[in-house]
Design an enzyme around this catalytic site. Structure first.
Site, PDB file in Angstrom:
ATOM      1  CG  ASP A 161       1.620   7.305   3.381  1.00 39.69           C
ATOM      2  OD1 ASP A 161       0.511   7.242   3.917  1.00 39.69           O
ATOM      3  OD2 ASP A 161       2.396   8.281   3.497  1.00 39.69           O
ATOM      4  CB  ALA A 162       0.550  10.368   1.153  1.00 41.29           C
TER       5      ALA A 162
ATOM      6  CD  GLU B 295      -3.134   7.888   2.336  1.00 41.64           C
ATOM      7  OE1 GLU B 295      -3.850   8.367   3.221  1.00 41.64           O
ATOM      8  OE2 GLU B 295      -1.897   7.836   2.434  1.00 41.64           O
TER       9      GLU B 295
ATOM     10  CG  ASP C 112     -14.436  10.405  -1.511  1.00 38.75           C
ATOM     11  OD1 ASP C 112     -13.653  11.101  -0.844  1.00 38.75           O
ATOM     12  OD2 ASP C 112     -14.692  10.623  -2.706  1.00 38.75           O
ATOM     13  CG  PHE C 113     -16.984   3.489   2.285  1.00 32.04           C
ATOM     14  CD1 PHE C 113     -18.196   3.069   1.759  1.00 32.04           C
ATOM     15  CD2 PHE C 113     -16.582   2.949   3.503  1.00 32.04           C
ATOM     16  CE1 PHE C 113     -18.993   2.135   2.421  1.00 32.04           C
ATOM     17  CE2 PHE C 113     -17.366   2.019   4.182  1.00 32.04           C
ATOM     18  CZ  PHE C 113     -18.571   1.614   3.634  1.00 32.04           C
ATOM     19  CG  HIS C 114     -13.444   7.024   7.193  1.00 30.72           C
ATOM     20  ND1 HIS C 114     -13.203   8.377   7.363  1.00 30.72           N
ATOM     21  CD2 HIS C 114     -13.555   6.511   8.439  1.00 30.72           C
ATOM     22  CE1 HIS C 114     -13.158   8.651   8.652  1.00 30.72           C
ATOM     23  NE2 HIS C 114     -13.365   7.543   9.324  1.00 30.72           N
TER      24      HIS C 114
ATOM     25  CG  ASP D 278      -4.139   8.390   8.101  1.00 32.12           C
ATOM     26  OD1 ASP D 278      -3.239   8.837   8.834  1.00 32.12           O
ATOM     27  OD2 ASP D 278      -3.975   8.156   6.883  1.00 32.12           O
ATOM     28  CD  GLN D 279      -9.830   8.781   8.070  1.00 28.03           C
ATOM     29  OE1 GLN D 279     -10.083   9.754   8.763  1.00 28.03           O
ATOM     30  NE2 GLN D 279      -9.470   8.899   6.802  1.00 28.03           N
TER      31      GLN D 279
ATOM     32  NE  ARG E  26      -2.376   3.190   2.640  1.00 28.30           N
ATOM     33  CZ  ARG E  26      -2.094   4.267   3.349  1.00 28.30           C
ATOM     34  NH1 ARG E  26      -0.862   4.515   3.756  1.00 28.30           N
ATOM     35  NH2 ARG E  26      -3.046   5.108   3.679  1.00 28.30           N
TER      36      ARG E  26
END
Length: 564
Positions: free
Chosen positions: A251-252, A283, A304-306, A375-376, A249
């Site tokens: 990152d950014a 991401e 967006d989903f989160h 993050d969230q 994954r």
């Protein structure tokens, strides 16, 4: 001529050392316990030396008065300012024939190795997670960082597993154990910046960075330059090859700002492992659908989903949640039907600038959906989880949507046991850097209503305090058994009724049926129709009736049907 960074152990017991230091006229190689020798200048800023140096040899580079570790060190002794180690990449794999799992089978859970007790601690979690049905674990970054505790996004030696987590062999043992249980291993890698403690590249290779391209961490990494490109692509190849990691994954990547580099990296990775299921996930705050169209990348984390689900579950609309506060049910409907919510529209949190590209043509499996992640949760001032921010009935309905919808689901460690313990932002910096991080953290939250008062910001935990790290270890919640049962049952249902038909799935549309209610439909690859209805209102209306076999009901708030 090879242009590879780092120390390469040869079969004859010698090791070839290489460093790109274009700002230096001379570089010395120091071998612990032996004499210092001059490295050969091979042109284009490269310095090399080949000497007798078996596995375990400690070494470093001297650039004038500056002594530095190898930026491509495979392991460190004494932290990121200490000695680098020569490593033998060979490992006695017990699952030698592992080829991975198809993307459609993926059910991810994100883990932080540090709070779980290092690589061996994560290894101990594998049997339990496999029994719940998780098919993949995703490790937050493990590259060496300053101090002994960090989220991993302040890494400075991306080739070297952090000493606090274990040796390279311990990480390989973790991967081997996961594969023995049929579980894939993903790794979060950071190619957009380096942390503030232990990064010496600017001192001898200023061209590693592009001062003309600004990022939140300073000048962007200059990935268009061949040595920089090679540094990161070889890092990806190392994790996938030497460590047998199944997926990365990135990152950014919006901070890398070079789609050509991303495409070239994906092409090289795909060519290197033609016979394995290798998964590459982005991401990207820019919602760049182009990277998902041509097969280079499997999916993107769908913030967006989160974000819209968080608004519906908690009612919070401060800061970036304000982009999703208006008509959240309609926004969720678009997310379920088309992937991204922002597909070129202006976003208030981005100063009204357009964000995103059209994504309705993409398969739903091109999106990784989640209710929580590091993050969230961790970027909340107090690290609260949804178990403390909403009621159980609505969170269970949201979990059913996450697992029975066709987007690829991701959980955060502790979700599987209804944890109520926080996950906080933690570091192990000292002196002025520690002060700057602490005060910067508190200043960051001034834009949130709950912390507009300076006195309220004093309640934000000090990132450098050991207690902040210790509090972030996930503990079972008061209804851990109920959450385990729910997640186990839903994953089993997903794997039996949905996963076999995800390839070729496409959305048939979705609509808001109330202020917090949505009904969505998809055609699966076998032609069957999946219908999901969810209502997250405090006082839900009766759910609409779907067609076909009833798959799952979650109270009055969620139902799923499938019509064959």
């Amino acid at each position: 001529m090879s242009r590879r960074w780092g120390a390469e152990l040869r079969d004859d017991g010698t090791t070839r050392f290489a460093l790109w230091a274009p700002d230096r006229d001379a570089v010395m190689l120091e071998i612990d316990g032996a004499t210092t020798l001059a490295m050969s200048a091979d042109g284009d800023g490269w310095f090399t030396a080949t000497v007798a140096a078996p596995a375990g040899t400690r070494y470093r580079f001297r650039c004038g008065d500056l002594i530095v570790p190898d930026p491509a060190s495979r392991a460190q002794s004494g932290g990121v300012h200490g000695w680098s180690l020569v490593i033998d990449p060979a490992y006695p794999w017990s699952v030698a024939d592992w080829r991975g799992r198809p993307w459609e089978e993926t059910v991810l859970i994100e883990l932080h190795a540090g709070v779980l007790g290092g690589f061996r601690g994560v290894m101990d979690q594998i049997p339990t997670l496999a029994a719940l049905g998780f098919t993949a674990v995703e490790l937050m970054p493990v590259g060496a960082f300053g101090g002994t505790r960090n989220w991993g996004y302040d890494g400075v030696l991306p080739y070297a597993p952090a000493e606090a987590y274990g040796a390279p062999a311990d990480l390989k043992a973790l991967v081997d154990e996961a594969h023995a249980f049929g579980v894939s291993v993903f790794l979060d890698v950071v190619y957009n910046h380096f942390g503030p403690d232990g990064n010496y590249l600017n001192a001898y290779a200023a061209d590693f960075f592009d001062a003309g391209v600004d990022t939140p961490w300073g000048g962007a990494v200059a990935v268009a330059r061949a040595p920089v490109h090679r540094f990161f692509v070889d890092n990806a190849l190392m994790w996938l090859g030497e460590y047998r990691i199944d997926g990365l994954r990135f990152d950014a990547v919006h901070a890398i700002a070079d789609p050509a580099f991303l495409d070239a990296m994906a092409t090289e990775v795909r060519a290197a492992f033609p016979d394995r299921h290798i998964h590459l996930v982005l991401e990207n705050e820019e919602n760049d659908a182009d990277r998902l169209e041509h097969g280079g990348y499997d999916a993107q984390w769908n913030d967006d989903f989160h974000n819209v689900m968080h608004v519906l579950l908690t009612g919070e609309t401060s800061a970036y949640y304000g982009d999703f506060a208006d008509r959240p049910a309609e926004r969720l409907a678009r997310c379920l039907s088309e992937g991204f919510i922002y597909q070129g529209e202006g976003s208030p949190n981005h100063d009204g600038k357009p964000r995103g590209k059209p994504s309705a043509h993409l398969s739903p499996t091109r999106f990784v959906a989640f209710l929580q992640n590091h993050d969230q949760v961790g970027n909340r001032a107090l690290g609260e989880r949804l178990t403390l921010l909403t009621d159980t009935a609505r969170l269970r309905a949201a979990t059913a949507l996450l697992l029975l919808g066709p987007q690829i689901p991701l959980f955060f460690m502790g979700d599987e046991q209804g944890s109520e313990s926080p996950f906080l932002f933690f570091t192990d910096f000292h002196d002025e850097l520690a002060d700057a991080v602490r005060e910067g953290r508190r200043k960051e939250f001034a834009k949130f209503d709950a912390f507009a008062d300076p006195a309220a910001r004093e309640r934000i935990p000090d990132p450098n305090a050991l207690a902040t790290f210790d509090r972030s270890r996930p503990q079972p919640g008061p209804d851990a058994t109920g959450w385990r049962d729910l997640i186990r049952d839903l994953i089993a249902l997903r794997q039996s009724a949905i996963v076999p038909h995800l390839s070729g799935a496409k959305a048939l549309g979705a609509e808001a049926t109330g202020d917090a209610a949505v009904t969505a439909r998809w055609q699966l690859g076998d032609g069957s129709i999946l219908t999901i209805a969810i209502d997250l209102a405090y006082d839900p209306d009766p759910l609409p009736q779907g067609d076909g076999e009833l798959l799952h009901v979650e109270g009055e708030r969620f139902a799923a049907w499938i019509a064959r």
